[in-house]
Design a protein around this motif. Structure first.
Motif: not given
Length: 415
Positions: A127-149
Motif C-alpha cells: 500500500r505504501e508503494y502504491k501511494k508513492y506511485g512506484s511499481q513493485v516487481v516480485e520474482q518468486v525464487l525457484n528453490i527447494s523447501d529446505s532452501e526456503k526454510q
C-alpha cells in the motif's frame, strides 16, 4: 522454526530509506496488530511441522521502482515471505534508519550510519508503494523447501535485536546487497549471473548519474562528495547495489548444482502497478547555468575593477565564504568510512582554508592567498584527468582564476 522470535515491528517514528517513511494511518496500526496476533498464534508449530508446510511457501525478491523523494531515487529491494496455508505474508527490509539518532548528519557524512532489518506486513508494504506511485516487481525464487526454510531461519536470526543493526554503505553494503547475500548463502549450489560484454563497464558515478538524470542538483550533491575512486570501472557483481540491476540479473541467473542448471526465478509478476507520481519542482536553474552566471559575473566585475582601478573585496569575501563552508563538508568526507569519498580532488578548491584568509582580505592586508588559490586551481584542472568533477565545477574554477588574475596582475589598483 522458532517463529516466536519474529514479531511484528513496533510502530515507531522512523525514517525508512527507500521504503516506508512513517506509518501514519491508524489503519496501519490496526493491521499490524492483527498480523501480530496471527503470527503469535502460529508460534506453537514446531520446526518439523513448519518444514512440512514449505511446499505452500513462497520466497520472493521485491524490487521497487524509484519515486520522487531524494532518498528513493535508486529504488529499493526487499524479501517477501509468504505462507499460503497460514496466511503469513511479510516483507523483510534492510533499509530502515532513524533521523532521531544523535548527530545523524555527521555520522552519515563519516560513513557511520547504522541501518537495520525491519519487518512489516506485505499489505502495508504494498500500500505504501502504491501511494508513492512506484511499481513493485516480485520474482518468486525457484528453490527447494529446505532452501526456503534456511532463508526464513536466516531472516529470523537477523531480526533478533542483537543482529538486526549493520553499518550501511551505499555502494558495498546496502538494502539490496544484503538481500542478495542472504539468498545466495542459503541456496544449495552456486548462483551464476550471465555477464554482459556489450560496451564498456560503467563506473559507480555513471551508474548513479543514470538514476539522477532528472534531478541535477541531487547529482551535483553526490558528485561533490565522491572522489576519484567512484570513477573506477565496476564488474557485474559490483553493479548489483542498484535494485533494478539486481532484478535484471536475477531474471537471467541460473543455479548450478551437481552439473545441472535451473533458473533462479520461477515466476515474475507486478504486485504494484506503476501509478501517477507527483514531481515537485526544484530550483529553476540547473547547476551548469548557475556556474555560467557566476563566471559571467566574475568577468564583468573584474573588467569594472580594472577600469576603475578598485577591488571589490566584498565579492571576494562572498566567494571565499562559499568555498569555505562547502569545503567543511568535502574535507570532513576525506575522513569518512565511505571509501569513495576519501580521495576527492575537489578539496583543492573546496576546503576551509579560504575561511582563514577572509579577515586579511577584508582588512585589505597583503596576503599570499591569491598565489595559493592560483596554484591549487591549476592543480584542480590537472586533477580533472583523474576524476570526474561535479557539473559546473570547472567553470567555477575559471571564475576563481579571474579573481586571482585581477589581484596578481593589478597590484597597483586601489582597494
Amino acid at each position: 522454526m522458532k517463529k516466536n522470535e519474529i514479531i511484528a515491528p513496533k510502530v515507531e517514528k522512523r525514517e525508512y530509506f527507500c521504503i516506508v517513511k512513517r506509518l501514519k494511518d491508524i489503519s496501519d496500526i490496526i493491521i499490524i496488530g492483527i498480523f501480530a496476533l496471527i503470527f503469535n498464534a502460529a508460534t506453537p508449530v514446531s520446526a518439523q511441522n513448519a518444514t512440512t508446510q514449505t511446499d505452500s511457501i513462497e520466497v520472493s525478491l521485491l524490487t521497487c521502482s524509484p519515486h520522487d523523494e531524494v532518498y528513493s531515487l535508486y529504488g529499493h529491494t526487499a524479501i517477501r515471505y509468504r505462507n499460503l496455508k497460514t496466511g503469513e505474508d511479510w516483507a523483510f527490509n534492510y533499509g530502515i534508519f532513524s533521523f532521531k539518532k544523535p548527530f545523524f548528519a555527521l555520522r552519515f557524512a563519516l560513513g557511520q550510519t547504522d541501518y537495520e532489518l525491519g519487518v512489516v506486513p506485505f499489505e502495508i508494504f504494498r500500500r505504501e508503494y502504491k501511494k508513492y506511485g512506484s511499481q513493485v516487481v516480485e520474482q518468486v525464487l525457484n528453490i527447494s523447501d529446505s532452501e526456503k526454510q534456511r532463508i526464513y531461519d536466516a531472516l529470523d536470526e537477523n531480526y533478533k535485536p542483537q543482529n538486526r543493526v549493520y553499518r550501511y554503505n551505499f555502494f558495498y553494503d546496502n538494502c539490496t546487497t544484503r538481500a542478495r547475500d542472504i539468498i545466495e548463502k542459503c541456496i544449495d549450489g552456486k548462483i551464476e549471473y550471465p555477464s554482459d560484454n556489450d560496451g564498456e563497464a560503467p563506473t559507480y558515478r555513471e551508474i548513479i548519474h543514470e538514476h539522477t538524470r532528472n534531478h541535477p542538483w541531487a547529482a551535483v550533491g553526490n558528485d561533490l562528495c565522491l572522489g576519484f575512486k567512484a570513477d573506477a570501472k565496476t564488474n557485474a557483481r559490483e553493479q548489483q547495489f542498484i535494485p533494478s540491476q539486481l532484478m535484471y540479473d536475477f531474471d537471467r541467473a541460473q543455479i548450478y548444482k551437481n552439473g545441472e542448471y535451473k533458473p533462479l526465478v520461477k515466476t515474475r509478476s507486478i504486485v504494484v502497478a506503476p501509478g501517477v507520481q507527483i514531481i515537485e519542482k526544484g530550483f529553476p536553474l540547473s547547476p551548469i547555468v548557475c556556474a555560467i552566471i557566476l563566471f559571467i559575473a566574475s568577468v564583468f566585475i573584474a573588467l569594472i575593477e580594472y577600469k576603475r582601478r578598485r577591488i571589490y573585496i566584498m565579492w571576494d569575501a562572498a566567494l571565499m565564504l562559499t568555498l569555505g563552508i562547502a569545503g567543511i563538508i568535502t574535507t570532513t568526507l576525506l575522513f569518512s568510512e565511505h571509501p569513495t569519498t576519501s580521495t576527492n580532488l575537489q578539496v583543492l578548491l573546496l576546503n576551509p582554508i579560504h575561511l582563514f584568509f577572509i579577515p586579511k582580505v577584508l582588512r585589505k592586508r597583503s596576503t599570499i592567498y591569491w598565489n595559493y588559490l592560483t596554484y591549487t586551481t591549476i592543480l584542480f584542472f590537472i586533477g580533472s584527468f583523474f576524476q570526474d568533477y561535479a557539473e559546473g565545477m570547472t567553470i567555477v574554477a575559471l571564475s576563481l582564476l579571474t579573481r586571482c588574475w585581477i589581484h596578481i596582475k593589478s597590484k597597483s589598483l586601489k582597494r
